[in-house]
Design an enzyme around this catalytic site. Structure first.
Site, short mmCIF file in Angstrom:
data_model
loop_
_atom_site.label_atom_id
_atom_site.label_comp_id
_atom_site.label_asym_id
_atom_site.label_seq_id
_atom_site.Cartn_x
_atom_site.Cartn_y
_atom_site.Cartn_z
CB CYS A 1 -2.69 2.99 -3.11
SG CYS A 1 -3.62 1.46 -2.19
CB VAL B 1 5.14 -10.22 15.97
CG1 VAL B 1 4.57 -11.53 16.34
CG2 VAL B 1 5.07 -8.67 16.32
CG ASP C 1 -3.36 -6.07 1.49
OD1 ASP C 1 -5.11 -5.65 1.17
OD2 ASP C 1 -2.46 -5.51 1.09
CG ASN D 1 -7.87 2.00 5.69
OD1 ASN D 1 -7.39 2.24 6.42
ND2 ASN D 1 -7.48 2.13 4.10
NE ARG E 1 -31.08 2.51 -24.40
CZ ARG E 1 -30.78 4.01 -25.55
NH1 ARG E 1 -31.42 4.25 -24.99
NH2 ARG E 1 -29.90 4.43 -26.28
#
Length: 454
Positions: A45, A83, A284, A306, A443
């Site tokens: 980020c 992987v 993600d 996280n 309100r």
């Protein structure tokens, strides 16, 4: 001795690894994490802020190095290890690396493969200067490209990455054009709020063009020279793709693991992949239950990654934790303009079948007479019959975005806008008017609910 293998060495994956290690010592659990990029455990980020110069160096974004994980936590984080396949029945992963290919068995497997940028066919070109901004390696490539000769930038897509990168590039002194197919930038908020973002971006000198569809890229001598659109070609020395992301689930699909309608891995509340003992997923690459609609969504945010990784690691380590879902709270900024949202937008509330009212107020972040007072727009969505808060959006200057947290807590708790009018929020002229913008919006929303019942 058992072995935990983590696929993906950033937020979700390393949170899972760290939590598992807290509960199980190294002589009982070996932890190996594979990251195909050059860096693990960093703040993706923060990349736009590094590119724009707010963060001075790339290394400030790195939370822990592989050496620190090995020395401090006995976690073997291996970068530049990809992987390439998973066999959940044989309980093995196949790994490709510079030093050779190999297979490794696991007792527990955490899939934290993240998301990948949406990249249309027209973006598959063989010349330089076209970048996604998803990983720190992407940021390295873009930073290296931004030589003094690069003057004209085109950002394609007006979501979080798009507006943040437009700000970063304008801060670097480039001429910036942002192209957005939709009605307004920042489609994460409703169009009326997005229009405020557009006005602010235009005030910074960013050329914002909406209702424009990109059809191709132009290049010469191995470099991008322009973006081809339905409204003509826009010259460019660098192009940043901000078209959103999709779950990176190629490995999971190939292994026969369950994915949902949004393409993300499916998990239970403990982040286990159903039907596959010892296989977990977080971040993600997974789908998350939206607590307002009850439906699965894809919410690629570091906050959820996280938390989900932490939950997986606690459970792997023998503890108990759950991730109940999310409401989509997010904030960003364009220079000094802050943008925040939580819960549902109008089109999401409509798609979920809610009948609702809206209320939008323009007020100030501080007492009107206090130095630094600036306009703030707050929009609330409330269920028509019950008055239950369904969503909130804020666009304004200083002290605007973090007010979304109070609204997120109200939404999480199932409060009605009528109940919210009595919230005991803090007041002093340097921080808020005597009626906080949250209370003014609540309100007005309550009045709309009562009016709808008459």
């Amino acid at each position: 001795m058992k072995r935990l293998i983590v696929v993906g060495g950033d937020a979700a994956g390393m949170s899972a690894a760290s939590q598992a290690r807290k509960r199980v010592p190294a002589d009982r659990l070996e932890i190996v994490a594979f990251e195909r990029g050059n860096h693990g455990s960093y703040s993706a980020c923060g990349i736009p802020y590094w590119i724009g110069g707010t963060v001075k160096t790339r290394d400030e974004l790195i939370v822990r190095t592989p050496a620190e994980f090995r020395e401090n936590q006995d976690i073997d984080l291996r970068v530049r290890h990809e992987v390439v396949s998973i066999d959940p029945h044989a309980r093995t992963v196949s790994v490709k690396s510079d030093s050779g290919d190999f297979d490794l068995e696991f007792d527990h497997l955490v899939l934290a493969t993240g998301a990948v940028p949406v990249s249309p066919p027209w973006a598959d070109v063989d010349f330089g200067g076209v970048f996604g901004v998803q990983t720190l390696d992407d940021g390295d490539g873009l930073a290296s490209w931004l030589t003094p000769e690069v003057r004209r930038a085109v950002v394609i897509g007006g979501g979080y990455i798009g507006v943040e990168m437009a700000e970063a590039l304008i801060n670097r002194g480039l001429d910036v054009t942002l192209l957005e197919r939709g009605e307004q930038p920042m489609s994460t908020v409703d169009p009326d709020m997005g229009a405020l973002v557009r006005d602010a971006m235009a005030g910074l000198g960013i050329d914002v063009r909406t209702g424009v569809t990109v059809t191709g890229l132009a290049g010469a001598a191995g470099r991008v020279t322009g973006v081809v659109t339905t409204a003509g070609e826009v010259p460019a020395d660098v192009v940043v793709l901000g078209l959103g992301v999709r779950p990176n689930t190629l490995l999971a699909r190939s292994a026969g693991l369950p994915v949902g309608e949004h393409g993300g891995l499916l998990t239970d509340l403990r982040m286990r992949v159903p039907g596959h003992e010892g296989v977990w997923a977080a971040g993600d690459c997974v789908e998350t239950r939206h607590l307002i609609t009850g439906r699965n969504v894809h919410l690629p945010l570091g906050t959820h990654a996280n938390k989900q990784g932490r939950v997986a690691g606690i459970n792997i380590g023998g503890g108990y934790a759950t991730f109940p879902g999310a409401i989509g709270t997010a904030v960003t900024k364009v220079c000094d303009l802050e943008v925040a949202r939580t819960g549902l937008r109008e089109r999401e509330a409509t798609a979920a079948g809610f009948d609702f009212v809206t209320a939008t107020v323009e007020t100030t972040n501080r007492a009107g007479y206090f130095p630094g007072s600036a306009p703030m727009h707050v929009k609330l969505l409330a269920e028509r019959r019950t008055g239950r808060l369904l969503g909130a959006q804020i666009v304004g200057r200083s002290e605007a975005a973090k007010r979304i947290d109070a609204l997120a807590v109200a939404l999480w708790s199932g409060m009605t806008v009528e109940e919210m009018t009595a919230l005991d929020l803090g007041y002093a002229p340097p921080f808020a008017p005597v009626w906080d913008p949250v209370l003014i919006a609540a309100r007005k929303a309550a009045e709309e609910v009562h009016g709808a019942d008459q």
